[in-house]
Design an enzyme around this catalytic site. Sequence first.
Site, PDB file in Angstrom:
ATOM      1  N   ASP A 165       0.834  -1.201   0.000  1.00  0.00           N
ATOM      2  CA  ASP A 165       0.000   0.000   0.000  1.00  0.00           C
ATOM      3  C   ASP A 165       0.871   1.254   0.000  1.00  0.00           C
ATOM      4  OD1 ASP A 165      -2.311   1.458   0.018  1.00  0.00           O
ATOM      5  OD2 ASP A 165      -2.821   1.077   2.108  1.00  0.00           O
ATOM      6  N   GLY A 166       0.360   2.313  -0.584  1.00  0.00           N
ATOM      7  CA  GLY A 166       1.021   3.607  -0.512  1.00  0.00           C
ATOM      8  C   GLY A 166       1.698   4.064  -1.792  1.00  0.00           C
ATOM      9  N   TRP A 193       3.001   7.920  -2.317  1.00  0.00           N
ATOM     10  CA  TRP A 193       4.456   8.035  -2.507  1.00  0.00           C
ATOM     11  C   TRP A 193       4.745   8.886  -3.752  1.00  0.00           C
ATOM     12  CZ3 TRP A 193       7.982   6.621  -6.297  1.00  0.00           C
ATOM     13  CH2 TRP A 193       9.324   6.534  -5.913  1.00  0.00           C
ATOM     14  N   HIS A 199       3.357   3.011  -8.722  1.00  0.00           N
ATOM     15  CA  HIS A 199       3.196   1.592  -9.064  1.00  0.00           C
ATOM     16  C   HIS A 199       4.456   1.068  -9.748  1.00  0.00           C
ATOM     17  CE1 HIS A 199      -0.851   1.963  -7.780  1.00  0.00           C
ATOM     18  NE2 HIS A 199      -1.322   2.576  -8.855  1.00  0.00           N
ATOM     19  N   GLU A 238     -12.130  -4.885  -5.391  1.00  0.00           N
ATOM     20  CA  GLU A 238     -12.586  -3.493  -5.260  1.00  0.00           C
ATOM     21  C   GLU A 238     -11.756  -2.549  -6.151  1.00  0.00           C
ATOM     22  OE1 GLU A 238     -11.957  -5.526  -2.619  1.00  0.00           O
ATOM     23  OE2 GLU A 238     -14.030  -5.856  -1.999  1.00  0.00           O
ATOM     24  N   ARG A 254     -11.390   1.680  -9.497  1.00  0.00           N
ATOM     25  CA  ARG A 254     -10.512   2.849  -9.671  1.00  0.00           C
ATOM     26  C   ARG A 254     -10.705   3.422 -11.073  1.00  0.00           C
ATOM     27  NH1 ARG A 254      -4.797   2.180  -6.447  1.00  0.00           N
ATOM     28  NH2 ARG A 254      -5.761   1.660  -4.459  1.00  0.00           N
ATOM     29  N   LEU A 299      10.970 -20.922  -3.697  1.00  0.00           N
ATOM     30  CA  LEU A 299       9.917 -20.051  -3.161  1.00  0.00           C
ATOM     31  C   LEU A 299       8.711 -20.086  -4.093  1.00  0.00           C
ATOM     32  CD1 LEU A 299       9.147 -17.473  -1.272  1.00  0.00           C
ATOM     33  CD2 LEU A 299       9.950 -16.127  -3.208  1.00  0.00           C
ATOM     34  N   ARG A 335      -5.555  -2.014   8.485  1.00  0.00           N
ATOM     35  CA  ARG A 335      -6.796  -2.774   8.267  1.00  0.00           C
ATOM     36  C   ARG A 335      -6.523  -3.922   7.319  1.00  0.00           C
ATOM     37  NH1 ARG A 335      -7.772   2.448   6.349  1.00  0.00           N
ATOM     38  NH2 ARG A 335      -7.311   2.577   4.141  1.00  0.00           N
TER      39      ARG A 335
HETATM   40  C1  FPP Z   1      -1.322   0.075  -3.474  1.00  0.00           C
HETATM   41  O1  FPP Z   1      -1.008   1.437  -3.551  1.00  0.00           O
HETATM   42  C2  FPP Z   1      -0.839  -0.663  -4.612  1.00  0.00           C
HETATM   43  C3  FPP Z   1      -1.600  -1.269  -5.572  1.00  0.00           C
HETATM   44  C4  FPP Z   1      -3.062  -1.267  -5.569  1.00  0.00           C
HETATM   45  C5  FPP Z   1      -0.986  -1.952  -6.703  1.00  0.00           C
HETATM   46  C6  FPP Z   1       0.179  -2.825  -6.410  1.00  0.00           C
HETATM   47  C7  FPP Z   1       0.831  -3.160  -7.676  1.00  0.00           C
HETATM   48  C8  FPP Z   1       2.169  -3.151  -7.921  1.00  0.00           C
HETATM   49  C9  FPP Z   1       3.210  -2.840  -6.925  1.00  0.00           C
HETATM   50  C10 FPP Z   1       2.600  -3.390  -9.306  1.00  0.00           C
HETATM   51  C11 FPP Z   1       2.906  -4.712  -9.818  1.00  0.00           C
HETATM   52  C12 FPP Z   1       2.816  -5.927  -9.002  1.00  0.00           C
HETATM   53  C13 FPP Z   1       3.397  -7.091  -9.326  1.00  0.00           C
HETATM   54  C14 FPP Z   1       3.160  -8.288  -8.496  1.00  0.00           C
HETATM   55  C15 FPP Z   1       4.331  -7.219 -10.477  1.00  0.00           C
HETATM   56  P1  FPP Z   1      -2.175   2.486  -3.699  1.00  0.00           P
HETATM   57  O2  FPP Z   1      -2.346   2.779  -5.141  1.00  0.00           O
HETATM   58  O3  FPP Z   1      -3.401   1.977  -3.012  1.00  0.00           O
HETATM   59  O4  FPP Z   1      -1.576   3.707  -2.951  1.00  0.00           O
HETATM   60  P2  FPP Z   1      -2.352   4.810  -2.112  1.00  0.00           P
HETATM   61  O5  FPP Z   1      -2.966   4.104  -0.955  1.00  0.00           O
HETATM   62  O6  FPP Z   1      -1.267   5.732  -1.710  1.00  0.00           O
HETATM   63  O7  FPP Z   1      -3.359   5.431  -3.017  1.00  0.00           O
END
Ligand code: FPP
Length: 238
Positions: A17-18, A22, A34, A64, A68, A128, A191
Amino acid sequence: MESTEKKVPQHVSIIMDGNGRWARERGKERVYGHLNGVESVRAVTEESVAQGIKYLSLYAFSEENWNRPQEEVGYLMELMMKSIAGEFENLMKNGVRFVVLGNRARLSATLNGAIDTLMEQTKDNPNLTLIVFLSYSGKWDILQAAKKLALAAVNDPHVLDNLQIQDFDDYLVTAGVPDPDLIIRTSGEQRISNYLLWQGAYSEFYFTDVMWPDFRKEAYREALAEYARRDRRYGKVK
Ligand code: FPP
Protein backbone atom coordinates in the site's frame (compact mmCIF):
# COMPACT_ATOMS: atom_id res chain seq x y z
CA MET A 1 4.33 -22.33 20.69
CA GLU A 2 7.39 -24.08 22.07
CA SER A 3 10.69 -22.25 21.97
CA THR A 4 11.82 -24.78 19.35
CA GLU A 5 9.48 -23.12 16.82
CA LYS A 6 11.35 -21.99 13.77
CA LYS A 7 11.40 -18.24 13.72
CA VAL A 8 11.53 -17.87 9.96
CA PRO A 9 7.93 -17.66 8.74
CA GLN A 10 6.92 -20.25 6.18
CA HIS A 11 4.46 -17.90 4.50
CA VAL A 12 4.71 -14.10 4.42
CA SER A 13 1.90 -12.11 2.87
CA ILE A 14 2.01 -8.42 2.03
CA ILE A 15 -0.67 -5.79 1.49
CA MET A 16 1.36 -3.44 -0.72
CA ASP A 17 0.00 0.00 0.00
CA GLY A 18 1.02 3.61 -0.51
CA ASN A 19 2.16 3.72 -4.13
CA GLY A 20 -0.17 6.58 -5.01
CA ARG A 21 0.75 8.72 -1.98
CA TRP A 22 4.46 8.03 -2.51
CA ALA A 23 4.19 9.38 -6.06
CA ARG A 24 2.06 12.40 -5.08
CA GLU A 25 4.60 13.34 -2.39
CA ARG A 26 7.10 13.60 -5.24
CA GLY A 27 4.77 15.61 -7.43
CA LYS A 28 4.28 12.70 -9.83
CA GLU A 29 1.33 10.74 -11.16
CA ARG A 30 0.10 7.77 -9.11
CA VAL A 31 1.32 5.34 -11.76
CA TYR A 32 4.91 6.40 -11.04
CA GLY A 33 4.40 4.87 -7.60
CA HIS A 34 3.20 1.59 -9.06
CA LEU A 35 6.21 1.50 -11.37
CA ASN A 36 8.60 1.89 -8.43
CA GLY A 37 6.53 -0.62 -6.48
CA VAL A 38 7.58 -3.33 -8.93
CA GLU A 39 11.19 -2.85 -7.78
CA SER A 40 10.03 -3.53 -4.20
CA VAL A 41 8.33 -6.72 -5.40
CA ARG A 42 11.67 -7.83 -6.84
CA ALA A 43 13.53 -6.93 -3.62
CA VAL A 44 11.21 -8.80 -1.25
CA THR A 45 11.12 -11.80 -3.57
CA GLU A 46 14.91 -12.05 -3.59
CA GLU A 47 15.12 -11.53 0.16
CA SER A 48 12.47 -14.20 0.77
CA VAL A 49 14.60 -16.69 -1.16
CA ALA A 50 17.68 -15.63 0.82
CA GLN A 51 15.83 -16.08 4.13
CA GLY A 52 14.47 -19.53 3.26
CA ILE A 53 10.83 -18.40 3.27
CA LYS A 54 8.78 -20.86 1.22
CA TYR A 55 5.71 -18.75 0.31
CA LEU A 56 5.48 -15.04 -0.40
CA SER A 57 2.08 -13.71 -1.36
CA LEU A 58 1.24 -10.21 -2.53
CA TYR A 59 -2.11 -8.41 -2.65
CA ALA A 60 -1.55 -6.77 -6.03
CA PHE A 61 -5.13 -6.01 -7.11
CA SER A 62 -8.35 -6.44 -5.17
CA GLU A 63 -11.84 -7.03 -6.52
CA GLU A 64 -12.59 -3.49 -5.26
CA ASN A 65 -9.65 -2.05 -7.25
CA TRP A 66 -11.67 -2.50 -10.46
CA ASN A 67 -13.59 0.61 -9.31
CA ARG A 68 -10.51 2.85 -9.67
CA PRO A 69 -10.37 5.20 -12.67
CA GLN A 70 -10.24 3.15 -15.85
CA GLU A 71 -6.92 4.70 -16.80
CA GLU A 72 -5.23 3.50 -13.60
CA VAL A 73 -6.76 0.02 -13.89
CA GLY A 74 -5.49 -0.18 -17.46
CA TYR A 75 -2.03 0.93 -16.40
CA LEU A 76 -1.88 -1.62 -13.57
CA MET A 77 -2.92 -4.43 -15.89
CA GLU A 78 -0.31 -3.34 -18.43
CA LEU A 79 2.33 -3.18 -15.68
CA MET A 80 1.36 -6.68 -14.58
CA MET A 81 1.69 -7.86 -18.18
CA LYS A 82 5.12 -6.23 -18.60
CA SER A 83 6.38 -7.53 -15.25
CA ILE A 84 5.28 -11.04 -16.13
CA ALA A 85 6.97 -10.88 -19.51
CA GLY A 86 10.16 -9.42 -18.03
CA GLU A 87 10.60 -11.59 -14.93
CA PHE A 88 11.02 -15.06 -16.45
CA GLU A 89 14.82 -15.20 -16.23
CA ASN A 90 14.94 -13.72 -12.75
CA LEU A 91 12.39 -16.21 -11.44
CA MET A 92 14.29 -19.13 -12.97
CA LYS A 93 17.61 -17.87 -11.59
CA ASN A 94 16.15 -17.61 -8.08
CA GLY A 95 14.16 -20.86 -8.30
CA VAL A 96 10.83 -19.10 -7.83
CA ARG A 97 7.51 -20.67 -8.74
CA PHE A 98 5.01 -18.06 -9.91
CA VAL A 99 1.31 -18.42 -9.13
CA VAL A 100 -1.65 -16.09 -9.64
CA LEU A 101 -4.79 -16.54 -7.53
CA GLY A 102 -8.05 -14.64 -7.70
CA ASN A 103 -11.09 -14.10 -9.87
CA ARG A 104 -9.20 -14.70 -13.09
CA ALA A 105 -12.38 -14.61 -15.18
CA ARG A 106 -12.22 -10.81 -14.89
CA LEU A 107 -8.69 -10.61 -16.37
CA SER A 108 -8.12 -10.23 -20.09
CA ALA A 109 -7.45 -13.29 -22.23
CA THR A 110 -4.00 -11.90 -23.09
CA LEU A 111 -3.04 -11.45 -19.45
CA ASN A 112 -4.46 -14.85 -18.51
CA GLY A 113 -2.45 -16.43 -21.33
CA ALA A 114 0.80 -14.82 -20.14
CA ILE A 115 0.06 -15.87 -16.54
CA ASP A 116 -0.60 -19.47 -17.58
CA THR A 117 2.64 -19.59 -19.56
CA LEU A 118 4.75 -18.25 -16.67
CA MET A 119 3.03 -20.54 -14.16
CA GLU A 120 3.76 -23.54 -16.38
CA GLN A 121 7.39 -22.52 -17.02
CA THR A 122 8.16 -22.01 -13.32
CA LYS A 123 6.05 -24.80 -11.80
CA ASP A 124 9.00 -26.99 -10.76
CA ASN A 125 11.07 -24.21 -9.18
CA PRO A 126 11.87 -25.34 -5.63
CA ASN A 127 12.91 -22.35 -3.53
CA LEU A 128 9.92 -20.05 -3.16
CA THR A 129 6.30 -19.91 -4.29
CA LEU A 130 5.42 -16.34 -5.20
CA ILE A 131 1.66 -15.88 -5.17
CA VAL A 132 0.23 -12.75 -6.74
CA PHE A 133 -3.37 -12.13 -5.73
CA LEU A 134 -5.10 -10.51 -8.68
CA SER A 135 -8.75 -9.57 -8.70
CA TYR A 136 -8.94 -11.15 -5.27
CA SER A 137 -10.98 -10.50 -2.17
CA GLY A 138 -11.43 -12.58 0.94
CA LYS A 139 -15.23 -12.51 0.83
CA TRP A 140 -15.19 -13.46 -2.85
CA ASP A 141 -12.93 -16.43 -2.03
CA ILE A 142 -15.18 -17.65 0.79
CA LEU A 143 -18.26 -17.27 -1.41
CA GLN A 144 -16.76 -19.19 -4.34
CA ALA A 145 -15.68 -21.92 -1.88
CA ALA A 146 -19.20 -22.11 -0.43
CA LYS A 147 -20.64 -22.41 -3.94
CA LYS A 148 -18.24 -25.25 -4.80
CA LEU A 149 -19.11 -27.01 -1.55
CA ALA A 150 -22.85 -26.55 -2.16
CA LEU A 151 -22.49 -28.06 -5.61
CA ALA A 152 -20.49 -30.99 -4.25
CA ALA A 153 -23.17 -31.53 -1.57
CA VAL A 154 -25.95 -31.54 -4.16
CA ASN A 155 -24.15 -34.34 -5.97
CA ASP A 156 -23.29 -36.20 -2.76
CA PRO A 157 -24.88 -35.07 0.54
CA HIS A 158 -22.35 -37.22 2.45
CA VAL A 159 -19.77 -34.54 1.66
CA LEU A 160 -21.27 -32.64 4.60
CA ASP A 161 -20.93 -35.54 7.08
CA ASN A 162 -18.13 -34.76 9.49
CA LEU A 163 -17.00 -31.82 7.38
CA GLN A 164 -14.20 -30.18 9.33
CA ILE A 165 -12.93 -26.62 9.22
CA GLN A 166 -9.72 -27.86 7.56
CA ASP A 167 -11.82 -29.50 4.83
CA PHE A 168 -13.18 -26.09 3.85
CA ASP A 169 -9.60 -24.96 3.12
CA ASP A 170 -9.64 -27.23 0.08
CA TYR A 171 -12.43 -25.19 -1.56
CA LEU A 172 -10.60 -21.88 -1.23
CA VAL A 173 -8.34 -20.72 -4.07
CA THR A 174 -5.42 -21.10 -1.65
CA ALA A 175 -5.97 -24.89 -1.32
CA GLY A 176 -2.63 -26.49 -0.53
CA VAL A 177 -0.98 -23.22 0.51
CA PRO A 178 -0.19 -22.93 4.24
CA ASP A 179 -1.94 -20.04 6.02
CA PRO A 180 0.16 -16.88 6.23
CA ASP A 181 2.28 -16.69 9.38
CA LEU A 182 2.87 -12.99 8.91
CA ILE A 183 0.81 -10.33 7.13
CA ILE A 184 2.62 -7.05 6.48
CA ARG A 185 0.84 -3.84 5.49
CA THR A 186 2.79 -0.81 4.39
CA SER A 187 1.94 2.92 4.35
CA GLY A 188 0.56 3.32 7.85
CA GLU A 189 -2.92 1.92 7.22
CA GLN A 190 -4.03 -0.67 9.75
CA ARG A 191 -6.80 -2.77 8.27
CA ILE A 192 -7.31 -6.08 6.46
CA SER A 193 -9.17 -4.60 3.43
CA ASN A 194 -11.00 -7.80 2.50
CA TYR A 195 -7.77 -9.74 2.08
CA LEU A 196 -7.13 -13.26 3.46
CA LEU A 197 -10.12 -13.28 5.83
CA TRP A 198 -10.27 -17.03 6.40
CA GLN A 199 -6.59 -17.83 5.96
CA GLY A 200 -5.38 -14.97 8.17
CA ALA A 201 -7.28 -16.16 11.27
CA TYR A 202 -4.06 -16.63 13.24
CA SER A 203 -1.60 -14.54 11.26
CA GLU A 204 0.69 -12.11 13.00
CA PHE A 205 0.21 -8.55 11.73
CA TYR A 206 2.98 -6.06 11.09
CA PHE A 207 2.18 -2.48 10.15
CA THR A 208 4.78 -0.01 8.99
CA ASP A 209 4.60 3.62 7.89
CA VAL A 210 7.02 2.89 5.04
CA MET A 211 5.31 3.33 1.65
CA TRP A 212 5.44 0.32 -0.65
CA PRO A 213 7.92 1.80 -3.19
CA ASP A 214 10.35 2.35 -0.27
CA PHE A 215 9.79 -1.09 1.24
CA ARG A 216 13.01 -2.79 0.23
CA LYS A 217 15.28 -5.43 1.78
CA GLU A 218 16.15 -3.52 4.94
CA ALA A 219 12.54 -2.68 5.81
CA TYR A 220 11.58 -6.29 5.08
CA ARG A 221 14.32 -7.62 7.37
CA GLU A 222 12.99 -5.39 10.17
CA ALA A 223 9.53 -6.91 9.74
CA LEU A 224 10.98 -10.43 9.86
CA ALA A 225 13.00 -9.59 12.97
CA GLU A 226 9.83 -8.31 14.66
CA TYR A 227 8.04 -11.54 13.69
CA ALA A 228 10.86 -13.57 15.25
CA ARG A 229 10.19 -11.79 18.57
CA ARG A 230 6.46 -12.54 18.57
CA ASP A 231 4.99 -15.21 20.80
CA ARG A 232 2.37 -17.19 18.90
CA ARG A 233 -0.10 -19.00 21.13
CA TYR A 234 -3.01 -19.81 18.80
CA GLY A 235 -5.52 -19.13 21.58
CA LYS A 236 -3.79 -21.52 23.98
CA VAL A 237 -1.89 -20.82 27.19
CA LYS A 238 1.73 -21.77 27.57
C1 FPP B 1 -1.32 0.08 -3.47
O1 FPP B 1 -1.01 1.44 -3.55
C2 FPP B 1 -0.84 -0.66 -4.61
C3 FPP B 1 -1.60 -1.27 -5.57
C4 FPP B 1 -3.06 -1.27 -5.57
C5 FPP B 1 -0.99 -1.95 -6.70
C6 FPP B 1 0.18 -2.82 -6.41
C7 FPP B 1 0.83 -3.16 -7.68
C8 FPP B 1 2.17 -3.15 -7.92
C9 FPP B 1 3.21 -2.84 -6.92
C10 FPP B 1 2.60 -3.39 -9.31
C11 FPP B 1 2.91 -4.71 -9.82
C12 FPP B 1 2.82 -5.93 -9.00
C13 FPP B 1 3.40 -7.09 -9.33
C14 FPP B 1 3.16 -8.29 -8.50
C15 FPP B 1 4.33 -7.22 -10.48
P1 FPP B 1 -2.17 2.49 -3.70
O2 FPP B 1 -2.35 2.78 -5.14
O3 FPP B 1 -3.40 1.98 -3.01
O4 FPP B 1 -1.58 3.71 -2.95
P2 FPP B 1 -2.35 4.81 -2.11
O5 FPP B 1 -2.97 4.10 -0.96
O6 FPP B 1 -1.27 5.73 -1.71
O7 FPP B 1 -3.36 5.43 -3.02
